[in-house]
Design a protein around this motif. Structure first.
Motif, short mmCIF file in Angstrom:
data_model
loop_
_atom_site.label_atom_id
_atom_site.label_comp_id
_atom_site.label_asym_id
_atom_site.label_seq_id
_atom_site.Cartn_x
_atom_site.Cartn_y
_atom_site.Cartn_z
N ALA A 1 47.08 37.70 -4.47
CA ALA A 1 46.18 37.79 -4.39
C ALA A 1 45.46 38.66 -5.35
CB ALA A 1 45.53 38.36 -3.22
N ARG A 2 46.47 40.34 -4.93
CA ARG A 2 45.73 41.13 -5.62
C ARG A 2 46.28 41.55 -7.66
NH1 ARG A 2 46.51 42.05 -0.26
NH2 ARG A 2 46.26 43.86 0.65
N LEU A 3 47.09 40.30 -7.43
CA LEU A 3 47.44 40.68 -9.09
C LEU A 3 46.75 39.86 -10.07
CD1 LEU A 3 51.85 40.51 -9.22
CD2 LEU A 3 50.04 42.36 -9.10
N THR A 4 46.08 38.32 -8.92
CA THR A 4 45.33 37.20 -10.31
C THR A 4 43.82 38.41 -10.54
OG1 THR A 4 45.96 35.97 -8.45
CG2 THR A 4 44.14 35.36 -9.60
N PRO A 5 43.19 39.23 -10.50
CA PRO A 5 42.42 39.66 -10.75
C PRO A 5 42.65 40.65 -11.79
CG PRO A 5 41.87 39.86 -8.40
CD PRO A 5 43.27 39.20 -8.55
N ILE A 6 43.39 40.90 -11.88
CA ILE A 6 44.07 42.25 -12.86
C ILE A 6 44.40 40.88 -14.11
CG2 ILE A 6 45.90 43.37 -13.63
CD1 ILE A 6 46.61 44.45 -10.32
N VAL A 7 45.19 39.52 -13.77
CA VAL A 7 45.08 38.92 -15.44
C VAL A 7 44.40 38.35 -15.29
CG1 VAL A 7 46.09 36.84 -15.70
CG2 VAL A 7 47.64 38.75 -14.08
N LEU B 1 42.32 40.53 -17.77
CA LEU B 1 42.91 40.51 -19.34
C LEU B 1 41.88 39.01 -19.62
CD1 LEU B 1 44.76 41.21 -21.60
CD2 LEU B 1 46.11 40.40 -19.77
N ILE B 2 42.09 38.06 -18.97
CA ILE B 2 42.14 37.18 -20.11
C ILE B 2 40.40 37.16 -20.72
CG2 ILE B 2 41.01 34.42 -19.11
CD1 ILE B 2 43.55 34.36 -17.37
N ARG B 3 39.45 38.07 -19.53
CA ARG B 3 38.07 38.40 -20.18
C ARG B 3 37.98 38.87 -21.12
NH1 ARG B 3 37.08 37.64 -14.37
NH2 ARG B 3 37.78 40.16 -14.18
N ALA C 1 47.70 49.34 -12.73
CA ALA C 1 46.62 48.44 -11.68
C ALA C 1 48.36 46.99 -10.37
CB ALA C 1 46.11 47.33 -11.94
N ILE C 2 48.78 47.04 -11.11
CA ILE C 2 50.17 46.77 -10.34
C ILE C 2 50.13 47.87 -9.45
CG2 ILE C 2 52.73 45.72 -10.66
CD1 ILE C 2 51.45 44.10 -12.85
#
Length: 245
Positions: A196-202, A205-207, A162-163
Protein backbone atom coordinates in the motif's frame (compact mmCIF):
# COMPACT_ATOMS: atom_id res chain seq x y z
CA UNK A 1 -16.74 -15.06 61.65
CA UNK A 2 -15.22 -18.19 60.27
CA UNK A 3 -18.18 -18.55 57.91
CA UNK A 4 -17.73 -15.03 56.61
CA UNK A 5 -14.03 -15.66 55.94
CA UNK A 6 -14.93 -18.79 54.04
CA UNK A 7 -17.19 -16.91 51.62
CA UNK A 8 -14.63 -14.14 51.17
CA UNK A 9 -11.89 -16.62 50.35
CA UNK A 10 -14.19 -18.41 47.91
CA UNK A 11 -14.90 -15.10 46.18
CA UNK A 12 -11.19 -14.39 45.79
CA UNK A 13 -10.63 -17.81 44.31
CA UNK A 14 -13.42 -17.20 41.82
CA UNK A 15 -11.91 -13.86 40.76
CA UNK A 16 -8.48 -15.40 40.44
CA UNK A 17 -9.84 -18.14 38.24
CA UNK A 18 -11.59 -15.62 36.03
CA UNK A 19 -8.40 -13.55 35.62
CA UNK A 20 -6.52 -16.57 34.35
CA UNK A 21 -9.05 -16.90 31.54
CA UNK A 22 -7.86 -13.60 30.05
CA UNK A 23 -4.64 -13.21 28.07
CA UNK A 24 -2.45 -10.23 28.91
CA UNK A 25 -1.28 -10.07 25.31
CA UNK A 26 -4.83 -9.77 24.04
CA UNK A 27 -5.01 -6.20 25.34
CA UNK A 28 -1.53 -5.10 24.25
CA UNK A 29 -0.97 -3.47 20.85
CA UNK A 30 2.10 -3.90 18.65
CA UNK A 31 1.58 -0.51 17.02
CA UNK A 32 4.24 1.12 19.18
CA UNK A 33 6.90 -1.29 17.95
CA UNK A 34 8.78 -0.15 14.85
CA UNK A 35 10.88 -3.05 13.54
CA UNK A 36 12.96 -0.91 11.10
CA UNK A 37 14.05 -3.95 9.10
CA UNK A 38 17.13 -4.04 6.88
CA UNK A 39 16.17 -3.01 3.34
CA UNK A 40 17.67 -4.45 0.18
CA UNK A 41 16.62 -2.38 -2.86
CA UNK A 42 17.61 -3.50 -6.36
CA UNK A 43 16.72 -2.39 -9.87
CA UNK A 44 17.40 -3.30 -13.48
CA UNK A 45 16.57 -2.01 -16.92
CA UNK A 46 16.45 -5.57 -18.22
CA UNK A 47 17.71 -7.00 -21.48
CA UNK A 48 16.34 -5.17 -24.51
CA UNK A 49 14.87 -7.33 -27.28
CA UNK A 50 14.31 -6.28 -30.90
CA UNK A 51 11.45 -8.09 -32.67
CA UNK A 52 11.60 -7.39 -36.39
CA UNK A 53 9.59 -10.33 -37.70
CA UNK A 54 6.10 -9.25 -36.61
CA UNK A 55 3.55 -7.89 -39.06
CA UNK A 56 1.84 -4.54 -38.61
CA UNK A 57 -1.34 -6.38 -37.62
CA UNK A 58 0.49 -8.38 -34.96
CA UNK A 59 2.09 -5.24 -33.54
CA UNK A 60 -1.31 -3.59 -33.26
CA UNK A 61 -2.68 -6.66 -31.50
CA UNK A 62 0.17 -6.57 -28.99
CA UNK A 63 -0.49 -2.89 -28.36
CA UNK A 64 -4.18 -3.58 -27.72
CA UNK A 65 -3.44 -6.47 -25.34
CA UNK A 66 -0.96 -4.47 -23.28
CA UNK A 67 -2.25 -0.89 -23.22
CA UNK A 68 -0.88 -0.30 -19.71
CA UNK A 69 2.65 -1.16 -20.85
CA UNK A 70 2.87 0.18 -24.37
CA UNK A 71 4.65 3.32 -25.40
CA UNK A 72 3.08 4.54 -28.60
CA UNK A 73 5.50 5.06 -31.42
CA UNK A 74 5.26 7.30 -34.45
CA UNK A 75 3.73 4.61 -36.62
CA UNK A 76 1.49 1.62 -36.14
CA UNK A 77 4.44 -0.30 -37.56
CA UNK A 78 6.51 0.41 -34.46
CA UNK A 79 6.07 -0.20 -30.76
CA UNK A 80 8.23 0.03 -27.63
CA UNK A 81 7.16 -1.78 -24.47
CA UNK A 82 8.81 -1.71 -21.04
CA UNK A 83 6.58 -3.24 -18.35
CA UNK A 84 7.44 -1.96 -14.89
CA UNK A 85 7.93 -4.71 -12.35
CA UNK A 86 7.78 -4.34 -8.58
CA UNK A 87 8.41 -7.28 -6.27
CA UNK A 88 8.56 -7.38 -2.49
CA UNK A 89 9.85 -10.17 -0.31
CA UNK A 90 9.79 -10.27 3.46
CA UNK A 91 12.91 -12.12 4.52
CA UNK A 92 13.79 -13.39 7.99
CA UNK A 93 11.63 -12.33 10.89
CA UNK A 94 11.17 -12.93 14.58
CA UNK A 95 8.43 -12.94 17.21
CA UNK A 96 8.52 -10.73 20.27
CA UNK A 97 6.35 -12.49 22.84
CA UNK A 98 3.76 -10.55 24.74
CA UNK A 99 2.67 -13.58 26.77
CA UNK A 100 2.19 -17.30 26.23
CA UNK A 101 -0.49 -16.72 23.59
CA UNK A 102 0.32 -13.53 21.66
CA UNK A 103 3.43 -12.15 19.99
CA UNK A 104 4.42 -9.22 17.79
CA UNK A 105 5.54 -10.33 14.31
CA UNK A 106 8.48 -8.26 13.08
CA UNK A 107 10.43 -8.62 9.82
CA UNK A 108 14.20 -8.32 9.99
CA UNK A 109 14.72 -7.89 6.24
CA UNK A 110 12.65 -6.59 3.34
CA UNK A 111 13.79 -7.08 -0.27
CA UNK A 112 12.35 -4.80 -2.95
CA UNK A 113 12.86 -4.69 -6.71
CA UNK A 114 11.64 -1.91 -8.99
CA UNK A 115 12.63 -1.98 -12.64
CA UNK A 116 11.67 -3.16 -16.11
CA UNK A 117 10.83 -6.65 -17.25
CA UNK A 118 11.85 -7.62 -20.77
CA UNK A 119 11.75 -4.28 -22.62
CA UNK A 120 11.01 -4.82 -26.31
CA UNK A 121 11.11 -2.91 -29.61
CA UNK A 122 8.86 -3.99 -32.47
CA UNK A 123 9.27 -2.87 -36.07
CA UNK A 124 6.96 -4.14 -38.79
CA UNK A 125 8.42 -6.66 -41.22
CA UNK A 126 6.92 -4.68 -44.12
CA UNK A 127 10.01 -2.45 -44.15
CA UNK A 128 13.40 -3.46 -45.49
CA UNK A 129 16.21 -3.14 -42.96
CA UNK A 130 18.07 -0.78 -45.31
CA UNK A 131 15.11 1.52 -45.92
CA UNK A 132 14.69 5.01 -44.57
CA UNK A 133 11.29 4.13 -43.05
CA UNK A 134 12.80 1.27 -41.07
CA UNK A 135 15.58 3.53 -39.79
CA UNK A 136 13.16 6.25 -38.71
CA UNK A 137 10.80 3.83 -36.98
CA UNK A 138 13.46 1.94 -35.07
CA UNK A 139 15.19 5.16 -34.05
CA UNK A 140 11.88 6.50 -32.72
CA UNK A 141 11.26 3.34 -30.67
CA UNK A 142 14.85 3.31 -29.41
CA UNK A 143 14.31 6.87 -28.22
CA UNK A 144 11.30 5.66 -26.25
CA UNK A 145 13.43 2.98 -24.63
CA UNK A 146 16.10 5.53 -23.80
CA UNK A 147 13.43 7.63 -22.11
CA UNK A 148 12.45 4.55 -20.10
CA UNK A 149 16.04 4.00 -19.02
CA UNK A 150 16.80 7.63 -18.17
CA UNK A 151 13.53 8.06 -16.25
CA UNK A 152 14.27 4.99 -14.14
CA UNK A 153 17.85 6.17 -13.49
CA UNK A 154 16.63 9.62 -12.46
CA UNK A 155 14.02 8.25 -10.09
CA UNK A 156 16.15 5.52 -8.49
CA UNK A 157 17.55 7.71 -5.65
CA UNK A 158 14.08 9.15 -5.04
CA UNK A 159 12.50 5.70 -5.06
CA UNK A 160 15.17 4.37 -2.71
CA UNK A 161 14.51 7.14 -0.19
CA UNK A 162 10.73 6.86 -0.51
CA UNK A 163 10.90 3.07 -0.09
CA UNK A 164 12.92 3.35 3.11
CA UNK A 165 10.55 5.94 4.55
CA UNK A 166 7.55 3.80 3.62
CA UNK A 167 8.97 0.58 5.06
CA UNK A 168 9.97 2.28 8.31
CA UNK A 169 6.40 3.53 8.74
CA UNK A 170 5.05 -0.01 9.04
CA UNK A 171 4.64 -1.31 12.59
CA UNK A 172 4.76 -4.83 13.96
CA UNK A 173 1.67 -7.02 13.67
CA UNK A 174 0.13 -8.93 16.55
CA UNK A 175 -0.41 -12.66 16.00
CA UNK A 176 -1.21 -15.76 18.01
CA UNK A 177 2.16 -17.33 18.65
CA UNK A 178 1.30 -20.97 18.04
CA UNK A 179 -1.48 -20.50 15.50
CA UNK A 180 -0.30 -21.04 11.90
CA UNK A 181 -3.41 -19.41 10.43
CA UNK A 182 -2.81 -16.31 12.57
CA UNK A 183 0.86 -16.22 11.55
CA UNK A 184 -0.07 -16.49 7.86
CA UNK A 185 -2.58 -13.70 8.30
CA UNK A 186 0.11 -11.61 9.98
CA UNK A 187 2.43 -12.10 7.01
CA UNK A 188 -0.35 -11.06 4.63
CA UNK A 189 -1.10 -7.99 6.73
CA UNK A 190 2.56 -6.91 6.73
CA UNK A 191 2.78 -7.50 2.98
CA UNK A 192 -0.37 -5.48 2.28
CA UNK A 193 0.93 -2.61 4.44
CA UNK A 194 4.18 -2.47 2.47
CA UNK A 195 2.46 -2.75 -0.92
CA UNK A 196 0.00 0.00 0.00
CA UNK A 197 2.90 2.35 0.69
CA UNK A 198 5.07 1.33 -2.25
CA UNK A 199 2.41 1.34 -4.98
CA UNK A 200 2.02 5.17 -5.07
CA UNK A 201 5.80 5.47 -5.50
CA UNK A 202 5.77 3.23 -8.57
CA UNK A 203 2.68 4.99 -9.93
CA UNK A 204 4.53 8.32 -9.76
CA UNK A 205 7.37 6.79 -11.79
CA UNK A 206 4.85 5.66 -14.40
CA UNK A 207 3.28 9.12 -14.61
CA UNK A 208 6.66 10.81 -14.92
CA UNK A 209 7.69 8.39 -17.65
CA UNK A 210 4.48 9.00 -19.57
CA UNK A 211 5.02 12.77 -19.46
CA UNK A 212 8.43 12.32 -21.05
CA UNK A 213 7.05 10.04 -23.76
CA UNK A 214 4.41 12.62 -24.64
CA UNK A 215 7.18 15.07 -25.47
CA UNK A 216 8.26 12.67 -28.21
CA UNK A 217 4.80 11.62 -29.35
CA UNK A 218 3.33 14.80 -30.79
CA UNK A 219 2.19 15.88 -34.23
CA UNK A 220 5.12 18.24 -34.75
CA UNK A 221 7.68 15.52 -34.10
CA UNK A 222 5.71 12.98 -36.14
CA UNK A 223 5.68 15.30 -39.13
CA UNK A 224 9.39 16.07 -38.80
CA UNK A 225 10.28 12.37 -38.73
CA UNK A 226 7.94 11.54 -41.59
CA UNK A 227 9.38 14.34 -43.72
CA UNK A 228 12.86 12.88 -43.29
CA UNK A 229 12.03 9.99 -45.59
CA UNK A 230 10.12 12.14 -48.04
CA UNK A 231 13.20 14.36 -48.31
CA UNK A 232 15.45 11.33 -48.68
CA UNK A 233 13.30 9.92 -51.48
CA UNK A 234 13.43 13.25 -53.32
CA UNK A 235 17.18 13.45 -52.99
CA UNK A 236 17.72 9.77 -53.87
CA UNK A 237 15.19 9.03 -56.65
CA UNK A 238 17.09 5.91 -57.73
CA UNK A 239 16.64 4.33 -54.31
CA UNK A 240 12.98 5.31 -54.23
CA UNK A 241 12.42 3.72 -57.67
CA UNK A 242 14.19 0.55 -56.60
CA UNK A 243 11.91 0.16 -53.61
CA UNK A 244 8.84 0.36 -55.84
CA UNK A 245 10.05 -2.44 -58.09
Amino acid sequence: MKKLWFYTAAGLLALTGTAKAFSYGEFISCNDINPRPAITFTSSYGKLYHILSASTEQINQIAELKPEYKEKGMFAEGLATAPIKMTLQIGTSYLQRLDDEYSCLMPQEVKIFVGYRKPEIYVSNTHDYQSCRFSVIIRHEQTHQRINKLTLEYYLPLIDKAIRNAVYEVRAVKVRTNDKASLDQGWEELYSHYIARLTPIVEELIRAREREHQKLDNLRNYKMEWDLCDKYDREHPADAQEKKQ
